[in-house]
Design an enzyme around this catalytic site. Structure first.
Site, mmCIF file in Angstrom:
data_model
loop_
_atom_site.group_PDB
_atom_site.id
_atom_site.type_symbol
_atom_site.label_atom_id
_atom_site.label_comp_id
_atom_site.label_asym_id
_atom_site.label_seq_id
_atom_site.Cartn_x
_atom_site.Cartn_y
_atom_site.Cartn_z
ATOM 1 N N HIS A 122 0.872 -1.182 0.000
ATOM 2 C CA HIS A 122 0.000 0.000 0.000
ATOM 3 C C HIS A 122 0.912 1.236 0.000
ATOM 4 O O HIS A 122 2.037 1.176 0.511
ATOM 5 C CB HIS A 122 -0.821 -0.061 1.294
ATOM 6 N N ASP A 199 3.189 -4.695 8.070
ATOM 7 C CA ASP A 199 2.011 -3.841 7.923
ATOM 8 C C ASP A 199 0.800 -4.743 8.149
ATOM 9 O O ASP A 199 0.452 -5.560 7.291
ATOM 10 C CB ASP A 199 2.008 -3.221 6.517
ATOM 11 N N GLN A 202 -4.372 -4.959 7.069
ATOM 12 C CA GLN A 202 -5.377 -5.918 6.602
ATOM 13 C C GLN A 202 -5.307 -7.241 7.363
ATOM 14 O O GLN A 202 -6.274 -7.979 7.394
ATOM 15 C CB GLN A 202 -5.202 -6.200 5.096
ATOM 16 N N LYS A 225 -10.323 -0.481 10.870
ATOM 17 C CA LYS A 225 -10.565 -1.651 10.016
ATOM 18 C C LYS A 225 -10.940 -2.874 10.841
ATOM 19 O O LYS A 225 -11.095 -3.967 10.318
ATOM 20 C CB LYS A 225 -9.306 -1.952 9.183
ATOM 21 N N CYS A 365 -4.968 2.567 -3.408
ATOM 22 C CA CYS A 365 -3.701 3.091 -2.862
ATOM 23 C C CYS A 365 -2.546 2.135 -3.135
ATOM 24 O O CYS A 365 -1.650 1.983 -2.287
ATOM 25 C CB CYS A 365 -3.794 3.381 -1.365
#
Ligand code: PLP
Length: 412
Positions: A122, A199, A202, A225, A365
């Site tokens: 991303h 990261d 997600q 999220k 993104c």
């Protein structure tokens, strides 16, 4: 098995209509919906407790501090962090990664050094490293993707060198749905003494995570999220790194003492939390964690993989529709990016919206990834604990209807 019918009753927004149709929300990878418990935590805080934290001697301030620090404890437990002080609250994943690129990167990265990323990152996990590389004369290198949308990990040994200072990668792709073998990357990196940033924007909302077991050095993720409010992110880091790094932002709360010409830093975690934090939203994030834990992360992951597999089957039945990312559902999370021949993803998104179905259409993104895939945009449906097979059936039916509408328009 989770009781989706019961879960859905906890999410008031799922009862509403959009364009006269029941809302079908398939955009949780962008941001999730919030259960009543999270909204109530916000209202309770502002109606019962509101006060600034850490410095007050009155009851409200003490209560607010206990709730805020209690939420930190919940987050620490959720990711199995060894101590709450290794959990730093930020605004979002983006800020957490920027914290590391500044506080760790400016100190450790020197001219000629290299940072390894992947081609599926991303923008949040690319741009901060570009800025750092420009400032320090360092270079970015990338783990390639293969045709199946998986990392070409066999190339990692050649990418790692004596110049490599950090490897940073996403746990799960927000475009391809690929769940990356981060454990293998961490082991390969650690064998050469290189730290790894994961990261988790997600991954953390959807998979059980144990940072000690995973042995990542940094983990970044966002509350919004994972059923929590916007405006709260988390950076987990190993204690030794947090102790050694310089502060990111300067100001109140992050200091131990201040003179006119210098200052000393507060203990962890407050050294990295300058100024009044997002108290209410952090507390409500604690309620989101409680909710997820009550349902159970292994159960949520299982439900989403089941939905993801079902979506793959249903969408692949549609002529002219191609799905991006791995064909093996066991290495995919609950999201599907796809293309329908002759239909621009934005047009498709609008036609689905008219049916009350919210999906994402765009570059997500991930512009370098879009270029690699040879597309400008994709349509993406993403699932969470409140989604059902019936909603996927409705998505498939609406795509068929959109195709018909477009073929009529195209033949006029
Ligand atoms: N990383 C990934 C993989 C994402 O999907 C996202 C958001 O979509 C981010 C980072 C950035 O998250 P935020 O906008 O909450 O900072």
């Amino acid at each position: 098995m989770i009781d989706v019918g019961r879960i859905r009753r906890d999410f008031p927004i799922l009862q509403r209509q959009v364009h006269g149709k029941p809302l079908i929300y398939l955009d949780s990878a962008a941001t999730s919906q919030k259960p009543k418990a999270v909204v109530e935590a916000l209202v309770d805080y502002y109606t019962q407790t509101n006060a600034n934290i850490h410095r007050g001697i009155h009851a409200l301030s003490e209560e607010a501090t206990a709730l805020y620090e209690g939420a930190r404890g919940k987050v620490a437990r959720f990711i199995a962090a060894p101590r709450p002080s290794t959990v730093i609250f930020t605004r979002n994943t983006t800020e957490s990664i920027n914290l590391v690129s500044h506080a760790w990167g400016l100190r450790h990265v020197q001219p000629g050094d290299e940072i390894i990323l992947t081609e599926m990152e991303h923008h949040s996990n690319i741009v901060p490293w570009q800025l750092l590389a420009q400032a320090k004369g360092a270079k970015l290198r990338f783990i390639r993707l293969n045709a199946e949308g998986q990392l070409a990990l066999e190339e990692l040994p050649q990418l790692i060198s004596g110049k490599t200072k950090l490897i940073t990668l996403t746990l799960m792709s927000n475009v391809l749905g690929t769940i990356n073998p981060v454990r293998a990357v961490i082991q390969a990196a650690h064998a050469r003494g290189i730290p790894v940033l994961v990261d988790g924007a997600q991954g953390v909302p959807h998979l059980p995570i144990n940072v000690v077991d995973l042995n990542c050095d940094f983990l970044a993720f966002s509350a919004h999220k994972m059923l929590g409010p916007t405006g709260v992110g988390v950076l987990y880091a190993k204690e030794a790194l947090l102790e050694e790094m310089d502060p990111f932002l300067g100001g109140g709360d992050m200091i131990r003492d201040v003179w006119l010409d210098h200052s000393t830093w507060n203990d962890l975690p407050w050294k990295y939390e300058a100024g009044t934090p997002n108290i209410a939203d952090v507390i409500a994030f604690g309620a989101a964690i409680d909710y997820l834990e009550k349902i159970g992360m292994p159960e949520i992951h299982h439900h989403e993989q089941e939905l993801g597999g079902y979506a793959l089957d249903r969408l692949r039945e549609i002529e002219g529709l191609s799905v991006h990312g791995p064909s093996d559902p066991s290495i995919r999370g609950g999201l599907v990016s796809f293309e329908v021949k002759g239909l621009h993803p934005h047009d498709l998104g609008q036609l689905l919206d008219a049916e009350g179905i919210a999906i994402r259409a765009g570059h997500h993104c991930c512009k370098p990834l879009m270029r690699k895939m040879g597309v400008v945009a994709t349509a993406r449906a993403s699932f969470y604990l409140y989604n059902t097979r019936e909603e996927i059936d409705a998505l498939a039916a609406a795509i068929l209807k959109a195709k018909e509408v477009f073929s009529v328009v195209a033949h006029r």
